[in-house]
Design a protein around this motif. Structure first.
Motif, PDB file in Angstrom:
ATOM      1  N   ILE A  51      16.423  30.582 -14.054  1.00 35.16           N
ATOM      2  CA  ILE A  51      15.290  31.001 -13.230  1.00 35.16           C
ATOM      3  C   ILE A  51      14.350  31.930 -14.006  1.00 35.16           C
ATOM      4  O   ILE A  51      13.153  31.996 -13.739  1.00 35.16           O
ATOM      5  CB  ILE A  51      15.830  31.705 -11.968  1.00 35.16           C
ATOM      6  N   THR A  70       8.313  34.456  -7.342  1.00 35.50           N
ATOM      7  CA  THR A  70       9.204  33.598  -6.556  1.00 35.50           C
ATOM      8  C   THR A  70       8.922  32.133  -6.822  1.00 35.50           C
ATOM      9  O   THR A  70       9.832  31.354  -7.107  1.00 35.50           O
ATOM     10  CB  THR A  70       9.011  33.891  -5.053  1.00 35.50           C
ATOM     11  N   VAL A  74      11.574  29.595  -8.450  1.00 35.15           N
ATOM     12  CA  VAL A  74      12.042  28.384  -7.767  1.00 35.15           C
ATOM     13  C   VAL A  74      11.694  27.151  -8.594  1.00 35.15           C
ATOM     14  O   VAL A  74      12.529  26.258  -8.789  1.00 35.15           O
ATOM     15  CB  VAL A  74      11.420  28.285  -6.354  1.00 35.15           C
ATOM     16  N   LEU A  78      14.453  24.623 -10.058  1.00 32.16           N
ATOM     17  CA  LEU A  78      14.516  23.233  -9.602  1.00 32.16           C
ATOM     18  C   LEU A  78      14.356  22.271 -10.766  1.00 32.16           C
ATOM     19  O   LEU A  78      15.027  21.233 -10.822  1.00 32.16           O
ATOM     20  CB  LEU A  78      13.447  22.976  -8.536  1.00 32.16           C
ATOM     21  N   ILE A 145      14.303  32.261   3.512  1.00 37.91           N
ATOM     22  CA  ILE A 145      15.221  31.501   2.657  1.00 37.91           C
ATOM     23  C   ILE A 145      16.587  31.375   3.320  1.00 37.91           C
ATOM     24  O   ILE A 145      17.193  30.303   3.334  1.00 37.91           O
ATOM     25  CB  ILE A 145      15.332  32.160   1.260  1.00 37.91           C
ATOM     26  N   VAL A 189      19.389  27.449  -6.126  1.00 40.75           N
ATOM     27  CA  VAL A 189      18.211  28.050  -6.756  1.00 40.75           C
ATOM     28  C   VAL A 189      17.504  28.988  -5.780  1.00 40.75           C
ATOM     29  O   VAL A 189      17.203  30.145  -6.109  1.00 40.75           O
ATOM     30  CB  VAL A 189      17.248  26.951  -7.235  1.00 40.75           C
ATOM     31  N   LEU A 190      17.264  28.508  -4.543  1.00 39.29           N
ATOM     32  CA  LEU A 190      16.558  29.329  -3.552  1.00 39.29           C
ATOM     33  C   LEU A 190      17.284  30.649  -3.316  1.00 39.29           C
ATOM     34  O   LEU A 190      16.670  31.721  -3.263  1.00 39.29           O
ATOM     35  CB  LEU A 190      16.464  28.583  -2.227  1.00 39.29           C
ATOM     36  N   VAL A 193      16.981  33.038  -6.172  1.00 36.19           N
ATOM     37  CA  VAL A 193      15.662  33.681  -6.178  1.00 36.19           C
ATOM     38  C   VAL A 193      15.613  34.772  -5.113  1.00 36.19           C
ATOM     39  O   VAL A 193      15.112  35.877  -5.351  1.00 36.19           O
ATOM     40  CB  VAL A 193      14.553  32.632  -5.956  1.00 36.19           C
TER      41      VAL A 193
END
Lengths: 287, 246
Positions: A51, A70, A74, A78, A145, A189-190, A193
């Motif tokens: 990230i 952010t 993300v 991704l 999220i 991933v979300l 973050v």
């Protein structure tokens, strides 16, 4: 009891920190449980590194701006997730090797970008987070999220469990195997973050994996593990914030160390598969 | 025909493991696949499920639903799931990802567990089962899949006689219900006793038909002559397709 309540009653920044940490506890721990069950615990760590360049690009473009960092984080996460999954599915390289390759490239890129502009203080901020300075925008993002994560997990629960327990069977009866895998990586991933706003990229993995690992020693069902893991994360958040407040410790590491303590206790004394269960077994049954 | 295979070649790295195979399976047939190690038996099943793409040739599957029991399953036996929930996966074609498992479905799960001799096991974690019990669980899930074509890869290997007999009874129940079953087996005597048809495979088809006409000493000897090794210097195969032949 006042040492338990007062910090949160008296200081808004402590209330915000508590809300942020409890939100992360709810969203990140179920993701961590599935990472653990899929034997992908270290994937979380690798993803956290992946990230970094996205956050760094966001920082280069917009400065210390939450939204930009952010989106960048993300996006980078991704991209690495999709490339990793695609390489694992379509070439001879396995998922672990493929992820290692991409996250290392991504990490090097991130360090390079951060060093182009920005001081060490900024790097420390990205690496270790600022749970005591969460603003409204950051809290809203965390809540969004977590809500999205819980809804997505509830909807995809059945295929996700199958993908963990018997992936070949899921692939033979449906087309869910690929989509559920990518959806899951997306959730990883979300939540990383989300976690790095509060705990930093390095510590965010801790709140995901440590409660899940502790839960394995207490529960023999997925539902049980999810409940125990969320509880462990919530308790660690409170304990870590209090330790941070009373002893003047940095909050991120304090929270993760609290979770680590619970993990070590679970590993030693939990009822299922722990050291105690191995070396001091309970009396066995007749049949 | 439930299954119609024409000139099928399956393999790995261009080397054929199943070579120019023609095969027709009648609906409701119960067929054993027999052959030495490396004869392409498991490869054939993987081709039929679509897991392995053909290097050449055609597979026509004229059945709505197929169920497959692999030789080496990828079941994570340490996964914290109870036997009942695991077996209920076999209802996927009814409930899908979001459908509710109704009382009727739960009764089906109980019935399937009873059919494989695992009544009362539904709350037991799969990590607590023996190898034979796991195979019973796999059969219970196959029962729920309610498939027209069932592919079994060495389903009775490493089982005690009682378990093997119980699960063979399940296979015969499928046969009685008119399902098409194709099972890879090594126990020639069991094949002679319980499987009306046999496919003898040694990379190429040695023989296919009624079991007693296929499992002759001469055919078995021919199957054993097959060379297992890939030839790294082999030329590209230019054999003309055997269209129409069965």
């Amino acid at each position: 009891m006042s040492w338990l309540i007062d910090p949160f009653a008296d200081f808004v920044f402590m209330q915000r920190a508590l809300l942020g940490c409890l939100t992360i506890s709810l969203g990140a721990t179920p993701v961590g449980v599935f990472l653990l069950l899929r034997r992908m615990s270290l994937t979380g760590d690798a993803m956290a590194h992946a990230i970094l360049p996205g956050a760094a690009v966001g920082y280069l473009v917009a400065g210390l701006n939450l939204g930009a960092m952010t989106i960048g984080g993300v996006a980078a996460g991704l991209i690495v997730a999709v490339l990793t999954g695609a390489v694992a599915r379509f070439t001879a390289l396995r998922e672990d090797a493929s992820l290692a390759a991409f996250y290392l490239i991504s990490l090097a890129l991130g360090v390079l970008l951060v060093s182009l502009k920005g001081s060490n203080v900024d790097l420390m901020h990205v690496l270790f987070g600022t749970v005591l300075a969460l603003d409204d925008a950051a809290l809203t993002l965390l809540c969004l999220i977590t809500t999205f994560t819980l809804v997505a997990l509830a909807l995809a629960f059945r295929p996700l469990v199958l993908e963990c327990a018997d992936p070949r069977f899921l692939a033979s009866v449906s087309r869910w195997s690929g989509p559920v895998h990518f959806l899951f990586l997306g959730l990883v991933v979300l939540n990383l973050v989300a976690g790095f706003q509060a705990l930093g990229t390095l510590m965010a993995v801790g709140i995901m994996i440590l409660p899940a690992a502790a839960a394995r020693f207490w529960a023999n069902s997925i539902g049980g593990m999810l409940a125990v893991a969320a509880t462990v994360a919530a308790v660690s958040s409170v304990a870590g914030l209090l330790a941070s407040y009373h002893a003047g410790l940095p909050s991120g590491p304090a929270i993760i160390l609290a979770a680590g303590t619970i993990y070590l206790l679970s590993l030693s004394f939990g009822p299922s598969g722990s050291l105690a269960a191995r070396y001091w077994p309970r009396a066995h049954l007749e049949a | 025909m439930a299954l119609r295979i024409r000139d099928l070649t399956l393999g790995y790295d261009r080397h054929p493991a199943v070579h120019h195979l023609d095969l027709d399976l009648a609906p409701g047939s119960l067929t054993a696949v027999v052959g030495p190690n490396g004869a392409g038996k498991s490869t054939l099943l993987k081709g039929l499920t679509g897991e392995l793409a053909p290097l050449e040739g055609r597979i026509d599957r004229r059945v709505a639903r197929l169920a497959y029991l692999p030789q080496l399953s990828e079941v994570d036996r340490s996964f914290p799931i109870a036997v009942g929930a695991f077996v209920a996966m076999g209802l996927w074609h009814r409930v899908g990802a979001f459908g509710r498992v109704s009382g009727k479905d739960a009764a089906r799960v109980d019935e399937a567990l009873a059919a494989v001799g695992l009544t009362g096991f539904d709350q037991r974690p799969i990590s607590a089962l023996s190898g034979g019990q796991v195979q019973r669980v796999m059969f219970a899930r196959l029962l729920l899949q309610d498939a027209e074509l069932i592919l079994l890869d060495e389903p009775f290997t490493a089982l005690d006689t009682k378990t093997a007999a119980d699960l063979l009874a399940v296979v015969q129940r499928w046969h009685g219900e008119g399902r098409t079953v194709l099972a890879v087996l090594h126990d020639i005597e069991a094949v002679r006793r319980h499987f009306p048809e046999t496919l003898l495979l040694a990379r190429e088809k040695v023989a296919h038909g009624a079991t007693d006409t296929v499992l002759t000493a001469e055919n078995l000897f021919r199957a054993r002559q097959m060379s297992e090794a890939f030839d790294d210097t082999a030329n590209v195969c230019v054999r003309p397709a055997t269209r129409g032949a069965a």
